[in-house]
Design an enzyme around this catalytic site. Structure first.
Site, PDB file in Angstrom:
ATOM      1  CE  LYS A  65      23.975  33.828  33.385  1.00  8.02           C
ATOM      2  NZ  LYS A  65      22.724  34.102  33.999  1.00  8.02           N
ATOM      3  NE  ARG A  69      17.453  38.969  37.997  1.00  2.20           N
ATOM      4  CZ  ARG A  69      18.072  37.716  37.856  1.00  2.20           C
ATOM      5  NH1 ARG A  69      18.977  37.482  38.851  1.00  2.20           N
ATOM      6  NH2 ARG A  69      17.873  36.986  36.682  1.00  2.20           N
ATOM      7  CE1 TYR A 121      48.412  34.529  58.168  1.00  2.00           C
ATOM      8  CE2 TYR A 121      47.300  33.436  56.310  1.00  2.00           C
ATOM      9  CZ  TYR A 121      48.495  34.231  56.928  1.00  2.00           C
ATOM     10  OH  TYR A 121      49.379  34.822  55.933  1.00  2.00           O
ATOM     11  CG  MET A 162      46.260  34.898  48.353  1.00  2.00           C
ATOM     12  SD  MET A 162      47.214  36.283  48.063  1.00  2.00           S
ATOM     13  CE  MET A 162      46.469  37.333  48.886  1.00  2.00           C
TER      14      MET A 162
HETATM   15  C1  LIG Z   1      21.762  32.908  33.868  1.00  2.34           C
HETATM   16  C2  LIG Z   1      20.519  32.943  33.348  1.00  2.34           C
HETATM   17  C3  LIG Z   1      20.253  31.780  32.930  1.00  2.34           C
HETATM   18  C4  LIG Z   1      20.787  30.491  32.987  1.00  2.34           C
HETATM   19  O1  LIG Z   1      20.341  29.651  34.197  1.00  2.34           O
HETATM   20  P1  LIG Z   1      21.065  28.306  34.598  1.00  2.34           P
HETATM   21  O2  LIG Z   1      20.213  28.315  36.042  1.00  2.34           O
HETATM   22  O3  LIG Z   1      22.245  28.747  35.055  1.00  2.34           O
HETATM   23  O4  LIG Z   1      20.398  27.290  33.906  1.00  2.34           O
HETATM   24  C5  LIG Z   1      19.018  31.557  32.034  1.00  2.34           C
HETATM   25  N1  LIG Z   1      18.420  32.867  31.734  1.00  2.34           N
HETATM   26  C6  LIG Z   1      18.788  34.014  32.354  1.00  2.34           C
HETATM   27  C7  LIG Z   1      17.790  35.095  32.111  1.00  2.34           C
HETATM   28  C8  LIG Z   1      19.842  34.206  33.058  1.00  2.34           C
HETATM   29  O5  LIG Z   1      20.190  35.111  33.844  1.00  2.34           O
END
Ligand SMILES: *Cc1c(COP(=O)(O)O)cnc(C)c1O
Length: 358
Positions: free
Chosen positions: A38, A133, A252, A300
């Site tokens: 992802k 969640r 800054y 930046m």
């Molecule tokens: C992002 C995610 C993972 C991967 O998790 P990691 O901690 O990066 O290994 C696995 N399962 C779900 C549901 C996730 O949202």
């Protein structure tokens, strides 16, 4: 277009990536090892990452969004199994069906939708075991069992809230709750573990594991390091050097003030590239083997480093390493008071990502 010497470099070692995937596959106690790609493969580039993992033998992939699933399908071809963690919205059914994306159904609404629209296409089912969640609660599962009878279930999954601490009692509570709920669908394969859970023993690995961060070189644990190969190297050039003395300030807001003579390098990297501004006065880079703290605010396009310790290695055009073998991802995350996940997924489009096979 050829890049000037003043360009930051983001290198991704695909050999290290696939060796990390093989490490997780070897730790999975016979469970199938999927890969989570992802968010553009945690910022590293979906296409090269997915291609390398598929060549290494990975057959199942997880993304978060339908559109990411579409991108993964373009890269992976027809054989890969692609799960979409956030499920499917009514307007997305065509996309899912046309590109053979497998939604992880998170709610009664999604189950009803897929039952009507998905016809005989398989889906995953997410059970909530305490993260509150996504996923079906125990009561919702009771109501869903009827409609689920007509859906081919490719995986039943849940997600651990506290896998970053293997000793946390919530892990075992969630595991038991998951196994109890899942007995109501005895045929389907089970998946509970992301990177952390995979390394917590066979009782967490079940039928399929879903590592993400570990593939990209980040330890899934808060307090233990894991012997993973570093995948990402981020280096940026020294643009200018100056000597400052007592009373001089940097950047800054003048948030850093010298109390003695220091050699300061100005580096061509900033929050516009995705290096977090929370690195102001706390992040670091490695120049010629020396640890060089960030002085003042990250701006930046620029960062100032105290390169006094680097001696003659600090020269214009020399590279400061922010991530890599000498500047571990987890150490940089700790210095910035965040997670390796955030550091990687913030890496922006300003870099040309270059890929190697180690
Ligand atoms: C992002 C995610 C993972 C991967 O998790 P990691 O901690 O990066 O290994 C696995 N399962 C779900 C549901 C996730 O949202």
């Amino acid at each position: 277009m050829s890049l000037g010497n003043y360009q930051s470099q983001l290198r991704i070692d695909l050999g290290a990536l696939t060796s990390n995937w093989s490490f997780f596959a070897g730790q999975a106690h016979g469970a199938q090892c999927a890969a989570v790609i992802k968010a553009n493969a945690y910022g590293l580039g979906m296409k090269p990452v997915a291609t390398a993992l598929a060549e290494a033998g990975c057959e199942t992939f997880f993304v978060a969004h339908g559109l990411e699933g579409y991108q993964a399908r373009q890269v992976l071809g027809p054989k890969a199994l692609i799960f979409v963690l956030n499920g499917v919205a009514p307007q997305e059914c065509e996309l899912f069906l046309e590109h053979d994306l497998t939604p992880v159904l998170n709610s009664l609404e999604q189950i009803t939708l897929w039952q009507k629209r998905g016809l005989c296409c398989p889906a995953g089912v997410h059970l909530d075991t305490g993260m509150n969640r996504l996923g079906l609660s125990e009561e919702e599962l009771d109501q869903a069992l009827g409609p689920l009878k007509s859906i081919q279930i490719a995986v039943i999954m849940s997600h651990l809230a506290c896998a970053s601490d293997p000793d946390h009692p919530k892990n075992d509570m969630q595991r038991k709750a998951f196994l109890t709920l899942a007995t109501q669908m005895p045929e389907a394969p089970l998946s509970l573990a992301a990177s952390g859970g995979t390394l917590m023993g066979s009782q967490y690995c079940l039928d399929m594991v879903r590592p993400g961060i570990g593939l990209y070189g980040g330890s899934p644990f808060d307090r233990h390091s894991v012997a993973l190969e570093p995948v990402v190297t981020l280096e940026s050039p020294i643009l200018q050097l100056r000597s400052v003395g007592p009373g001089d300030t940097i950047g800054y807001g003048a948030t850093w003030q010298a109390d003695r003579r220091r050699i300061v390098a100005t580096i061509g990297l900033g929050y516009g590239d995705g290096y977090l501004r929370s690195g102001s006065n706390r992040g670091f880079a490695i120049v010629a083997g020396a640890v060089c703290p960030i002085l003042g605010r990250v701006s930046m396009d620029l960062i100032s480093l105290d390169v006094t310790g680097a001696g003659s290695g600090a020269k214009i055009g020399a590279m400061a390493q922010f991530l890599g073998r000498d500047a571990p991802l987890d150490a940089q995350a700790q210095a910035l008071d965040t997670l390796s996940y955030e550091i990687l997924t913030r890496l922006g489009d300003r870099f040309e990502r270059t890929y190697s096979q180690s």
